[in-house]
Design a protein around this motif. Structure first.
Motif, PDB file in Angstrom:
ATOM      1  N   TYR A 255       0.782  -1.337   0.072  1.00 39.21           N
ATOM      2  CA  TYR A 255       0.099   0.097  -0.054  1.00 39.21           C
ATOM      3  C   TYR A 255       0.803   1.223   0.074  1.00 39.21           C
ATOM      4  CZ  TYR A 255      -3.395   3.536   1.736  1.00 39.21           C
ATOM      5  OH  TYR A 255      -3.959   4.623   1.762  1.00 39.21           O
TER       6      TYR A 255
ATOM      7  N   SER B  70      -1.998  -3.032   2.178  1.00 39.99           N
ATOM      8  CA  SER B  70      -3.411  -3.064   1.889  1.00 39.99           C
ATOM      9  C   SER B  70      -4.251  -4.314   2.293  1.00 39.99           C
ATOM     10  CB  SER B  70      -4.033  -2.225   0.912  1.00 39.99           C
ATOM     11  OG  SER B  70      -5.351  -2.131   0.740  1.00 39.99           O
TER      12      SER B  70
ATOM     13  N   GLU C  83      -7.491  -6.660   2.535  1.00 43.08           N
ATOM     14  CA  GLU C  83      -8.807  -6.729   2.041  1.00 43.08           C
ATOM     15  C   GLU C  83      -9.430  -8.221   2.797  1.00 43.08           C
ATOM     16  OE1 GLU C  83     -12.343  -6.746  -1.382  1.00 43.08           O
ATOM     17  OE2 GLU C  83     -10.381  -6.688  -1.682  1.00 43.08           O
TER      18      GLU C  83
ATOM     19  N   ASN D  31     -17.381  -6.996   3.860  1.00 35.89           N
ATOM     20  CA  ASN D  31     -15.889  -6.726   3.133  1.00 35.89           C
ATOM     21  C   ASN D  31     -15.493  -5.691   4.404  1.00 35.89           C
ATOM     22  OD1 ASN D  31     -15.458  -8.156   0.450  1.00 35.89           O
ATOM     23  ND2 ASN D  31     -17.696  -7.354   0.367  1.00 35.89           N
TER      24      ASN D  31
ATOM     25  N   ASN E  39     -11.575  -3.478   4.665  1.00 36.95           N
ATOM     26  CA  ASN E  39     -10.367  -3.094   4.058  1.00 36.95           C
ATOM     27  C   ASN E  39      -9.612  -2.082   5.101  1.00 36.95           C
ATOM     28  OD1 ASN E  39     -10.403  -3.724   1.058  1.00 36.95           O
ATOM     29  ND2 ASN E  39     -12.757  -3.001   1.254  1.00 36.95           N
ATOM     30  N   TYR E  40      -8.390  -2.216   5.222  1.00 36.50           N
ATOM     31  CA  TYR E  40      -7.731  -1.732   6.116  1.00 36.50           C
ATOM     32  C   TYR E  40      -6.092  -1.560   5.842  1.00 36.50           C
ATOM     33  CZ  TYR E  40      -6.859  -5.970   8.399  1.00 36.50           C
ATOM     34  OH  TYR E  40      -6.463  -7.461   8.830  1.00 36.50           O
TER      35      TYR E  40
ATOM     36  N   TYR F  53      -8.676   1.278   9.736  1.00 33.40           N
ATOM     37  CA  TYR F  53      -9.828   0.846   8.849  1.00 33.40           C
ATOM     38  C   TYR F  53     -10.056   1.823   7.846  1.00 33.40           C
ATOM     39  CZ  TYR F  53     -11.263  -3.193  11.353  1.00 33.40           C
ATOM     40  OH  TYR F  53     -11.361  -4.623  12.291  1.00 33.40           O
TER      41      TYR F  53
ATOM     42  N   ASN G  54     -15.554  -0.348   4.993  1.00 36.17           N
ATOM     43  CA  ASN G  54     -16.028  -1.723   5.242  1.00 36.17           C
ATOM     44  C   ASN G  54     -17.444  -1.498   4.513  1.00 36.17           C
ATOM     45  OD1 ASN G  54     -18.282  -1.229   7.354  1.00 36.17           O
ATOM     46  ND2 ASN G  54     -16.565  -0.442   8.247  1.00 36.17           N
TER      47      ASN G  54
END
Length: 280
Positions: free
Chosen positions: A121, A137, A139, A192, A194-195, A204, A207
């Motif tokens: 990321y 990153s 997921e 889902n 993502n962070y 985070y 989501n």
């Protein structure tokens, strides 16, 4: 609840028939409420793809997803309620035939999938040492499938109880139940997350969630159960409270049902109830 009237009518017929016998009379009313632990099996996602063939969530590419049992088949919706009358026998004072209606809601199958993807990321560089730190990153996607139904049926059980005039008494017995499971639903949920995660940071970004519900046909269900419990008479002196009893009841049971688009299940269960008995 269109089945309620029919089942209640059948119960009244059984009661009327019993009252014709001079040696049988109604001396008890029961209200039981509790939860039902049933070992709903963990199924492969392909089973739920067959039950919910229109699901867009399960139609996606599931490559890289792994199965995991997140819970052993119990949810907060596994509740049960019984309303019963008790028929006493003149020559058998410690035997009670209970007849009534049982309503419960529960889950009969579930599945779970998860997948985590990690990609670079960002790169952080220390201004003092020049050392680089990498931030990824991440997921994560979870897919959960549950099959639920609501049940309404009649039940009959023969109870053998220690002396009813004692403050504390114990009982055990056996019973059968027969009814129809309706409001049969297949629920598919996708989550889902993502962070970003790396050196001294984890936060985070976003989501999301989507859900699908599919209706399925009703089916018949039968249960063999074995009630075991403790009865406590509330009052010792006042006539009103002498008629009021509190109950704790366990019901080991075995349920058999042929479920459309699924299979014929033979599920063991344990039902725990607290209850009220009015005796006169």
């Amino acid at each position: 609840m269109k089945y309620f009237g029919t089942l209640f009518f059948i119960m009244l017929l059984l009661t009327s028939f019993s009252q014709e016998e001079k040696k049988v009379s109604i001396h008890n009313v029961y209200l039981l409420n509790g939860s039902n632990y049933m070992t709903a099996p963990f199924e492969d996602p392909s089973v739920f793809q067959g039950m919910a063939s229109e699901s867009q969530i399960l139609a996606q590419d599931l490559t890289g997803f792994t199965s995991s049992v997140l819970y052993p088949g119990m949810s907060g919706e596994n509740r049960t309620t019984s309303l019963l009358i008790g028929l006493s026998f003149k020559d058998k004072e410690n035997q009670i035939l209970r007849l009534g209606i049982n309503h419960r809601i529960g889950m009969y199958a579930h599945t779970n999938l998860s997948k985590t993807t990690k990609t670079p990321y960002d790169t952080l560089t220390s201004s003092q040492t020049g050392e680089q730190y990498f931030v990824d990153s991440i997921e994560t996607t979870y897919i959960q499938g549950d099959a639920h139904s609501e049940y309404l049926g009649i039940e009959a059980s023969m109870i053998f109880q220690t002396a009813d005039e004692d403050r504390w008494s114990f009982f055990g017995g056996f019973g059968i139940g027969l009814g129809i499971a309706f409001n049969n639903e297949i629920r598919i949920n996708e989550f889902n997350y993502n962070y970003a995660s790396g050196f001294q940071t984890s936060y985070y970004e976003s989501n999301s969630q989507r859900s699908e519900i599919f209706k399925a046909d009703s089916y018949l269900s039968s249960t063999l159960f074995f009630p075991l419990g403790i009865d406590f008479r509330v009052g010792k002196n006042r006539p009103f409270w002498q008629r009021v009893h509190l109950l704790l009841e366990l019901r080991p049971s075995l349920t058999v049902a042929s479920i459309p688009e699924y299979t014929t299940v033979v599920n063991p269960a344990m039902n725990g109830n607290v209850g009220l008995r009015i005796h006169w």
